[in-house]
Design a protein around this motif. Structure first.
Motif, PDB file in Angstrom:
ATOM      1  N   GLU A 200       9.318   2.375 -43.179  1.00 24.13           N
ATOM      2  CA  GLU A 200       8.174   3.229 -43.191  1.00 24.13           C
ATOM      3  C   GLU A 200       8.828   4.653 -43.896  1.00 24.13           C
ATOM      4  N   ALA A 201       8.024   5.340 -44.527  1.00 21.23           N
ATOM      5  CA  ALA A 201       7.935   6.477 -45.023  1.00 21.23           C
ATOM      6  C   ALA A 201       8.556   7.602 -44.085  1.00 21.23           C
ATOM      7  N   TRP A 202       9.431   8.437 -44.477  1.00 21.76           N
ATOM      8  CA  TRP A 202      10.006   9.531 -43.592  1.00 21.76           C
ATOM      9  C   TRP A 202       9.956  10.933 -44.399  1.00 21.76           C
ATOM     10  N   LEU A 203      11.211  11.463 -44.744  1.00 22.46           N
ATOM     11  CA  LEU A 203      11.467  12.360 -45.626  1.00 22.46           C
ATOM     12  C   LEU A 203      10.915  12.320 -47.124  1.00 22.46           C
ATOM     13  N   ALA A 204      10.966  10.752 -47.396  1.00 17.53           N
ATOM     14  CA  ALA A 204      10.374  10.363 -48.568  1.00 17.53           C
ATOM     15  C   ALA A 204       8.982   9.925 -48.216  1.00 17.53           C
TER      16      ALA A 204
END
Length: 513
Positions: A83-87
């Motif tokens: 899953e996307a987080w900081l990106a």
């Protein structure tokens, strides 16, 4: 049953007394099954492994990520998907040249904005301070422009993004001058006492919305019974891995919830390949016959785990159909004979007629491992093999720095992203962070290298399966049990999630009422 039963009975009686004392105390007087919640929005979590540091780039216990202080570019969901987080998103057309869009509007706890340059500095710091990160990422070059981060790996590496899930790649402000890491998570590190506790305050500027708790405390205690007593005394709201023998008492308490679910962790016996006896496959196979997995799972683990036939849970596509491994002293003796050892009156000696004398390392933060070590010691004694058990404080540091051991009981998460590549690379490649046994098998290394360059999931699983079959054929390690992940918490604690990955513990949604 194993001889620790008397100890278990003693602990049960102590815990029962504690529970009776707690239930009769005025502060625990209840009009319903819901316990009195704390007045302020705070939670104390008692964890089972001590951390000497909260630097996310070097801490092998991942405390900064687990405590919600720092975050990675990518995270793994509860169903083990990326899953996307900081990106926000990423892309690569060839598996070697990667482009990441860094999320806008995120600030570090220091107040500095998170852009691609800050991420670049953080990743470069992680690689400089932690050789394991450098060896895992295989980065040739990083370029930053605004919120766009471009990374080139040394060669095509289709699974590169999944490596950025690892907590040691967490993004922090490298320009911050404070003693504690400045991350981007829902909690700021307020104070830290090594091996004791990390105190946390809400990040009022958290980029992902409301943080329910105002304060949190992440405490450490490697003694399972001490953790349990602290929980019963209400010094903690959540206890990670309480003593297994206390579960029935905990489940009987209406103010307590207990989660117990299969984890991605495997307890294992590591063989030091620098030992002249253990470098022989036949000897390792003979040792494997000394392991009573059923007793470990049902006795020592009180059925809070399943016997392990290999490194991964059986439902993964890269787990083969094993022939069940059996505890068999006769088979062990026969195995030593086939390896050229002498067996007389049931006792094993080397071809030169010398008795085997080995050192086995273990550690107490996983309370069952010393008991498993004693069981292996007792079974080996039946063959005249002497095993000295030595308990160490920091097993990872000791195994990495020392060679004065022959065997070690160890525990690791083998498939944190639902993929075999992490464990295979870390454990069987020469530069692998978990290759404590100094395994060097060219056939295995060739398979893993090919796996690392393969994109197609079906082909990846096929290569991983070949590697796992080779691990079994060579008996590179003995896999003992897949333990359940067990957590107990007060019923006023809400939105607690017992995850298989074990990476994310204190979250923005965690709440009390």
């Amino acid at each position: 049953m194993f001889k620790n039963q008397y100890f278990k009975l003693f602990i049960l009686s102590v815990l029962a007394g504690m529970m009776a004392a707690c239930s009769s105390a005025p502060s625990a007087s209840l009009s319903s099954s819901v316990a009195n919640a704390p007045v302020d929005k705070s939670v104390t979590l008692l964890f089972n492994v001590q951390s000497p540091s909260v630097d996310p780039h070097t801490d092998v216990n991942y405390t900064a990520v687990r405590a919600g202080v720092s975050e990675t570019l990518v995270k793994v969901s509860k169903d083990l998907k990326l899953e996307a987080w900081l990106a926000e998103k990423w892309d690569s057309k060839d598996g070697q040249h990667w482009t990441f869009n860094i999320r806008s509007g995120v600030t570090f706890h220091s107040g500095k904005a998170v852009d691609a340059a800050a991420v670049k500095d953080s990743l470069e710091r992680a690689q400089k301070l932690n050789p394991s990160v450098k060896n895992a990422l295989h980065i040739r070059d990083i370029q930053a422009d605004g919120q766009i981060l471009n990374i080139t790996t040394n060669k095509p590496f289709p699974e590169f993004v999944s490596e950025l899930v690892h907590p040691n790649t967490a993004v922090i402000d490298t320009t911050s001058t404070g003693d504690l890491p400045s991350g981007t998570g829902p909690f700021k590190a307020a104070s830290f006492r090594a091996g004791s506790e990390l105190n946390l305050d809400r990040n009022e500027q958290y980029w992902n919305g409301e943080v329910k708790l105002k304060h949190a405390k992440f405490m450490f205690n490697e003694d399972a019974n001490a953790r349990q007593l602290a929980f019963q005394a209400k010094d903690a709201d959540i206890v990670y891995r309480p003593p297994i023998e206390s579960l029935d008492l905990l489940k009987a308490d209406p103010t307590v919830k207990v989660d117990s679910l299969p984890s991605l962790r495997t307890h294992q016996l590591i063989y030091n390949m620098n030992n002249n006896d253990l470098k022989k496959t036949a000897v390792r196979k003979a040792f494997d016959s000394l392991i009573n997995r059923d007793e470990i799972a049902s006795g020592i683990m009180s059925s809070q785990g399943t016997p392990a036939q290999g490194p991964f849970l059986s439902d993964f596509p890269f787990s083969p159909k094993y022939t069940k491994k059996k505890f068999d002293l006769t088979a062990a003796r026969e195995g030593f004979k086939q390896a050229g050892y002498k067996v007389q009156d049931g006792k094993v000696t080397t071809p030169e007629g010398k008795s085997l004398h080995l050192t086995l390392l273990t550690y107490q933060s996983r309370a069952e491992l010393p008991l498993i070590s004693q069981l292996i010691q007792a079974n080996a004694k039946e063959l005249g093999i002497t095993i000295d058990i030595r308990q160490v404080d920091n097993i990872d540091e000791y195994l990495a720095a020392n060679q004065d051991w022959d065997l070690a009981t160890y525990s690791s998460i083998t498939a944190p992203r639902g993929d075999a590549s992490y464990f295979l690379n870390a454990t069987y490649m020469p530069e692998g962070a978990l290759n404590y046994g100094r395994v060097h098998l060219p056939e295995m290394e060739a398979l893993i290298t090919k796996l690392n360059m393969t994109v197609n999931e079906e082909q990846r699983n096929k290569l991983a399966l070949e590697a796992v079959i080779l691990i079994d054929q060579e008996n590179l390690q003995s896999f003992l049990v897949h333990p359940n992940n067990v957590v107990a918490y007060r019923n006023y604690v809400h939105n607690w999630v017992t995850s298989q990955s074990e990476y994310y513990l204190l979250t923005q949604d965690l709440d009390v009422n």
